[in-house]
Design a protein around this motif. Structure first.
Motif, PDB file in Angstrom:
ATOM      1  N   GLN A  33      15.646  19.166  -4.645  1.00 24.33           N
ATOM      2  CA  GLN A  33      14.668  18.151  -5.014  1.00 24.33           C
ATOM      3  C   GLN A  33      13.930  17.680  -3.766  1.00 24.33           C
ATOM      4  O   GLN A  33      14.455  17.754  -2.651  1.00 24.33           O
ATOM      5  CB  GLN A  33      15.387  16.957  -5.664  1.00 24.33           C
ATOM      6  N   TYR A  35      11.934  14.265  -2.267  1.00 23.76           N
ATOM      7  CA  TYR A  35      11.726  12.835  -2.417  1.00 23.76           C
ATOM      8  C   TYR A  35      10.735  12.361  -1.344  1.00 23.76           C
ATOM      9  O   TYR A  35      10.661  12.936  -0.256  1.00 23.76           O
ATOM     10  CB  TYR A  35      13.049  12.059  -2.243  1.00 23.76           C
ATOM     11  N   ARG A  50      15.078  24.276  -9.916  1.00 18.90           N
ATOM     12  CA  ARG A  50      16.436  24.766 -10.148  1.00 18.90           C
ATOM     13  C   ARG A  50      16.646  26.086  -9.403  1.00 18.90           C
ATOM     14  O   ARG A  50      15.694  26.777  -9.053  1.00 18.90           O
ATOM     15  CB  ARG A  50      16.682  24.932 -11.644  1.00 18.90           C
TER      16      ARG A  50
ATOM     17  N   TYR B  31      25.684   7.192 -14.231  1.00 19.13           N
ATOM     18  CA  TYR B  31      26.215   7.582 -12.925  1.00 19.13           C
ATOM     19  C   TYR B  31      25.542   6.727 -11.856  1.00 19.13           C
ATOM     20  O   TYR B  31      24.322   6.552 -11.887  1.00 19.13           O
ATOM     21  CB  TYR B  31      25.935   9.062 -12.633  1.00 19.13           C
ATOM     22  N   TYR B  33      25.372   5.559  -7.585  1.00 14.76           N
ATOM     23  CA  TYR B  33      25.612   6.047  -6.232  1.00 14.76           C
ATOM     24  C   TYR B  33      25.241   4.984  -5.216  1.00 14.76           C
ATOM     25  O   TYR B  33      24.339   4.176  -5.423  1.00 14.76           O
ATOM     26  CB  TYR B  33      24.739   7.287  -5.947  1.00 14.76           C
ATOM     27  N   PHE B  45      25.311  10.317   1.753  1.00 13.32           N
ATOM     28  CA  PHE B  45      26.051   9.932   0.548  1.00 13.32           C
ATOM     29  C   PHE B  45      27.282   9.112   0.935  1.00 13.32           C
ATOM     30  O   PHE B  45      28.002   9.464   1.875  1.00 13.32           O
ATOM     31  CB  PHE B  45      26.471  11.196  -0.196  1.00 13.32           C
ATOM     32  N   GLU B  56      33.653  10.299  -6.565  1.00  9.24           N
ATOM     33  CA  GLU B  56      33.686  10.998  -5.285  1.00  9.24           C
ATOM     34  C   GLU B  56      33.298  10.033  -4.178  1.00  9.24           C
ATOM     35  O   GLU B  56      32.514   9.117  -4.404  1.00  9.24           O
ATOM     36  CB  GLU B  56      32.713  12.185  -5.295  1.00  9.24           C
ATOM     37  N   THR B  97      21.656  10.500 -18.230  1.00 11.06           N
ATOM     38  CA  THR B  97      21.950  11.835 -18.728  1.00 11.06           C
ATOM     39  C   THR B  97      21.467  12.026 -20.164  1.00 11.06           C
ATOM     40  O   THR B  97      21.928  12.913 -20.858  1.00 11.06           O
ATOM     41  CB  THR B  97      23.459  12.108 -18.693  1.00 11.06           C
ATOM     42  N   LEU B 100      17.936  16.271 -20.877  1.00  6.96           N
ATOM     43  CA  LEU B 100      18.456  17.415 -20.129  1.00  6.96           C
ATOM     44  C   LEU B 100      17.762  17.589 -18.797  1.00  6.96           C
ATOM     45  O   LEU B 100      18.385  17.745 -17.760  1.00  6.96           O
ATOM     46  CB  LEU B 100      18.314  18.678 -20.980  1.00  6.96           C
ATOM     47  N   LEU B 101      16.423  17.564 -18.813  1.00  5.85           N
ATOM     48  CA  LEU B 101      15.689  17.841 -17.585  1.00  5.85           C
ATOM     49  C   LEU B 101      15.783  16.689 -16.596  1.00  5.85           C
ATOM     50  O   LEU B 101      15.623  16.876 -15.407  1.00  5.85           O
ATOM     51  CB  LEU B 101      14.217  18.128 -17.906  1.00  5.85           C
ATOM     52  N   LYS B 103      18.410  14.719 -16.079  1.00  2.51           N
ATOM     53  CA  LYS B 103      19.726  14.223 -15.702  1.00  2.51           C
ATOM     54  C   LYS B 103      20.062  14.418 -14.242  1.00  2.51           C
ATOM     55  O   LYS B 103      20.997  13.833 -13.745  1.00  2.51           O
ATOM     56  CB  LYS B 103      20.801  14.831 -16.585  1.00  2.51           C
ATOM     57  N   ASN B 104      19.352  15.274 -13.549  1.00  2.00           N
ATOM     58  CA  ASN B 104      19.632  15.423 -12.125  1.00  2.00           C
ATOM     59  C   ASN B 104      18.792  14.506 -11.249  1.00  2.00           C
ATOM     60  O   ASN B 104      18.978  14.471 -10.051  1.00  2.00           O
ATOM     61  CB  ASN B 104      19.381  16.861 -11.690  1.00  2.00           C
ATOM     62  N   ILE B 105      17.850  13.788 -11.831  1.00  2.00           N
ATOM     63  CA  ILE B 105      16.933  12.988 -11.039  1.00  2.00           C
ATOM     64  C   ILE B 105      17.546  11.630 -10.774  1.00  2.00           C
ATOM     65  O   ILE B 105      17.914  10.909 -11.696  1.00  2.00           O
ATOM     66  CB  ILE B 105      15.588  12.832 -11.763  1.00  2.00           C
ATOM     67  N   GLN B 106      17.639  11.287  -9.505  1.00  2.00           N
ATOM     68  CA  GLN B 106      18.204  10.002  -9.135  1.00  2.00           C
ATOM     69  C   GLN B 106      17.082   8.999  -8.916  1.00  2.00           C
ATOM     70  O   GLN B 106      16.072   9.300  -8.299  1.00  2.00           O
ATOM     71  CB  GLN B 106      19.060  10.132  -7.877  1.00  2.00           C
ATOM     72  N   PHE B 108      16.160   5.589  -7.193  1.00  2.00           N
ATOM     73  CA  PHE B 108      16.639   4.795  -6.065  1.00  2.00           C
ATOM     74  C   PHE B 108      16.043   3.392  -6.081  1.00  2.00           C
ATOM     75  O   PHE B 108      14.882   3.187  -6.445  1.00  2.00           O
ATOM     76  CB  PHE B 108      16.253   5.460  -4.739  1.00  2.00           C
ATOM     77  N   GLY B 109      16.853   2.453  -5.626  1.00  3.41           N
ATOM     78  CA  GLY B 109      16.340   1.122  -5.353  1.00  3.41           C
ATOM     79  C   GLY B 109      15.601   1.114  -4.026  1.00  3.41           C
ATOM     80  O   GLY B 109      15.612   2.104  -3.286  1.00  3.41           O
TER      81      GLY B 109
END
Lengths: 112, 117
Positions: A33, A35, A50, B31, B33, B45, B56, B97, B100-101, B103-106, B108-109
């Motif tokens: 990704q 950012y 992907r 989720y 982080y 992280f 984790e 989540t 589908l597309l 769900k990987n995008i985070q 951020f604040g």
């Protein structure tokens, strides 16, 4: 660690020119990704590609991914002053591991 | 557009003091982080949190750090006894989540800048 490494570290271009930055990473990924971070602000998601994709477009952004070379590039076309920011690539290891490993970033300055 | 909110935007503290950084993730995200960014360095992280427990954590996240979701909306990062090297920008992020597309995008604040004196 599979942190991305960007190059160049800094880029200065004239408004209207294209900006290209590269990212390399170390281990296999599920997705990569990009950012953007404006000075002193949070990270804004730009685009996700992907591991089974080679190229993606979103507006003036074009991302490529070469998993054989473990590298990606981000192209911003027809840059604007508002594109001035730091750009980071980030990788996610697997489908259900959303934790991101970030690169050091490229600082882009677009001169009016 | 929904957003992740972090407070305070800047926290100044004395070495050895406890700090609590607060985050309100996007509602219905599952989720959560925490990341940190020392000035001029990479975003790193710290910890991920799902289903009311840590899923984790990194080497940075030692016994001085803890996270909590006390009331189903806030998500906090506590540093028990701050050190000079804890000075950094701390970012909270959340992932949804439901799509589908996406769900990987985070998301951020804007971050909390922690200055330890």
């Amino acid at each position: 660690s599979q942190q991305g490494e960007e190059d160049p570290q800094a880029l200065s271009i004239q408004e209207g020119e294209n900006a290209t930055m590269n990212c390399s990473y170390k281990t296999s990924i599920n997705n990569l990704q990009w950012y953007r971070q404006n000075s002193g602000r949070g990270l804004v998601h730009l685009i996700l590609i992907r591991s089974n994709e080679r190229e993606k477009h979103s507006g003036r952004l074009r991302v490529t991914l070469d998993t054989s070379k473990k590298s990606s590039s981000l192209l911003i076309t027809a840059s604007r002053a508002a594109d001035t920011a730091s750009y980071f690539c980030a990788t996610a290891a697997s489908e259900n591991d959303y934790k991101l490993s970030f690169g050091a970033g490229t600082t882009v300055t677009v001169r009016a | 557009e929904p957003e992740v909110t972090q407070t305070p935007s800047h926290q100044v503290t004395q070495m050895g003091q406890e700090v609590i950084l607060r985050c309100v993730p996007i509602s219905n995200h599952l989720y959560f982080y925490w990341y940190r960014q020392i000035l001029g360095q990479k975003v790193e992280f710290l910890v991920s949190f799902y289903n009311n427990e840590i899923s984790e954590k990194s080497e940075i996240f030692d016994d001085q750090f803890s996270v909590e979701r006390p009331d189903g909306s806030n998500f906090t990062l506590k540093i028990r006894s701050t050190k000079l090297e804890d000075s950094a920008m701390y970012f909270c992020a959340s992932v949804g989540t439901t799509a589908l597309l996406a769900k990987n995008i985070q998301y951020f604040g804007a971050g909390t800048r922690l200055s330890v004196l």
